[in-house]
Design an enzyme around this catalytic site. Structure first.
Site, PDB file in Angstrom:
ATOM      1  CE  LYS A  10     -10.025 -34.119  27.630  1.00  9.89           C
ATOM      2  NZ  LYS A  10      -8.926 -33.677  28.534  1.00  9.89           N
ATOM      3  CE1 TYR A  50      -4.630 -34.235  25.150  1.00  5.32           C
ATOM      4  CE2 TYR A  50      -5.326 -36.525  25.341  1.00  5.32           C
ATOM      5  CZ  TYR A  50      -5.621 -35.175  25.376  1.00  5.32           C
ATOM      6  OH  TYR A  50      -6.908 -34.760  25.639  1.00  5.32           O
ATOM      7  CB  THR A  92      -6.889 -26.974  31.804  1.00  3.56           C
ATOM      8  OG1 THR A  92      -6.540 -26.320  30.578  1.00  3.56           O
ATOM      9  CG2 THR A  92      -6.509 -28.432  31.721  1.00  3.56           C
ATOM     10  CG  ASN A 113     -10.212 -31.580  31.292  1.00  4.47           C
ATOM     11  OD1 ASN A 113     -10.344 -32.573  30.575  1.00  4.47           O
ATOM     12  ND2 ASN A 113      -9.296 -30.671  31.067  1.00  4.47           N
ATOM     13  CG  HIS A 116      -8.905 -31.914  23.518  1.00  2.00           C
ATOM     14  ND1 HIS A 116      -7.725 -31.465  24.075  1.00  2.00           N
ATOM     15  CD2 HIS A 116      -8.763 -31.791  22.174  1.00  2.00           C
ATOM     16  CE1 HIS A 116      -6.905 -31.095  23.090  1.00  2.00           C
ATOM     17  NE2 HIS A 116      -7.513 -31.288  21.927  1.00  2.00           N
ATOM     18  CD  GLU A 127      -5.716 -31.024  19.020  1.00  3.99           C
ATOM     19  OE1 GLU A 127      -4.985 -30.959  20.014  1.00  3.99           O
ATOM     20  OE2 GLU A 127      -6.896 -30.587  19.007  1.00  3.99           O
TER      21      GLU A 127
HETATM   22  P1  CMP Z   1      -6.796 -31.171  27.277  1.00  5.41           P
HETATM   23  O1  CMP Z   1      -7.427 -29.885  26.894  1.00  5.41           O
HETATM   24  O2  CMP Z   1      -7.316 -32.427  26.680  1.00  5.41           O
HETATM   25  O3  CMP Z   1      -5.219 -31.068  26.994  1.00  5.41           O
HETATM   26  C1  CMP Z   1      -4.249 -31.792  27.720  1.00  5.41           C
HETATM   27  C2  CMP Z   1      -4.846 -32.514  28.870  1.00  5.41           C
HETATM   28  O4  CMP Z   1      -3.924 -32.913  29.854  1.00  5.41           O
HETATM   29  C3  CMP Z   1      -5.804 -31.595  29.629  1.00  5.41           C
HETATM   30  O5  CMP Z   1      -6.941 -31.335  28.883  1.00  5.41           O
HETATM   31  C4  CMP Z   1      -6.004 -32.373  30.898  1.00  5.41           C
HETATM   32  O6  CMP Z   1      -6.920 -33.442  30.729  1.00  5.41           O
HETATM   33  C5  CMP Z   1      -4.608 -32.927  31.092  1.00  5.41           C
HETATM   34  N1  CMP Z   1      -3.837 -32.101  32.020  1.00  5.41           N
HETATM   35  C6  CMP Z   1      -3.374 -30.864  31.836  1.00  5.41           C
HETATM   36  N2  CMP Z   1      -2.680 -30.418  32.902  1.00  5.41           N
HETATM   37  C7  CMP Z   1      -2.716 -31.430  33.787  1.00  5.41           C
HETATM   38  C8  CMP Z   1      -2.185 -31.604  35.088  1.00  5.41           C
HETATM   39  N3  CMP Z   1      -1.469 -30.639  35.689  1.00  5.41           N
HETATM   40  N4  CMP Z   1      -2.409 -32.772  35.716  1.00  5.41           N
HETATM   41  C9  CMP Z   1      -3.119 -33.748  35.101  1.00  5.41           C
HETATM   42  N5  CMP Z   1      -3.646 -33.650  33.847  1.00  5.41           N
HETATM   43  C10 CMP Z   1      -3.445 -32.497  33.216  1.00  5.41           C
END
Ligand code: CMP
Length: 140
Positions: A10, A50, A92, A113, A116, A127
């Site tokens: 990311k 998303y 996550t 984070n 992904h 995806e």
């Molecule tokens: P990812 O694995 O890319 O899948 C969905 C993404 O949404 C996740 O990682 C985070 O980057 C984001 N995400 C998931 N939960 C939250 C949350 N509670 N608040 C903000 N971002 C979130």
């Protein structure tokens, strides 16, 4: 059985210049990288990727973030690729991720984070298709 998953490094991790470390970890974990490209998503492309989260409170912020800088999109291949990549990434929320996982080491927040990964076989197929559709030599 050999399986494929989609992985993304990311914008937060690209900006921190830790692409190399993350790719090294991927190879050390036995994955074959069978697709790799750097992209700068438009807001609309991030929203499309998303789309399952469109009703979540974090959708606007997440898609702003994912279109804020370059990302590295990869197809990873190995036995049980989906679950294995999820274990290597960690939870996550980096605050809840186990020590040694990528998100524990490099994640900044539940949104920023670092990486992904697909969460299931149908999701992985969707995806991978989202980023590699119609490219003859690509892994599909
Ligand atoms: P990812 O694995 O890319 O899948 C969905 C993404 O949404 C996740 O990682 C985070 O980057 C984001 N995400 C998931 N939960 C939250 C949350 N509670 N608040 C903000 N971002 C979130």
């Amino acid at each position: 059985m050999t399986e494929k998953t989609l992985a993304i490094i990311k914008p937060d991790a690209v900006k921190k210049k830790i692409i190399g470390r993350i790719i090294q970890r991927i190879e050390d974990e036995g994955f074959k990288i069978s697709g790799l490209k750097m992209l700068l998503l438009t807001k609309e492309e991030a929203q499309g990727f998303y789309i399952v989260h469109k009703d979540k409170p974090f959708y606007a912020s997440l898609t702003d973030f994912m279109s804020s800088g370059e990302i590295l999109v990869m197809v990873l291949e190995r036995e049980n690729a989906i679950i294995h990549w999820r274990e290597v990434m960690g939870a996550t929320d980096p605050a809840l991720a186990r020590p040694g996982t990528i998100r524990h080491t490099h994640g900044f927040s539940i949104e920023r984070n670092a990486v992904h990964g697909s969460d299931s076989l149908p999701t992985a197929e969707w995806e991978i298709g989202y980023f590699y559709k119609g490219e003859g030599k690509q892994p599909l």
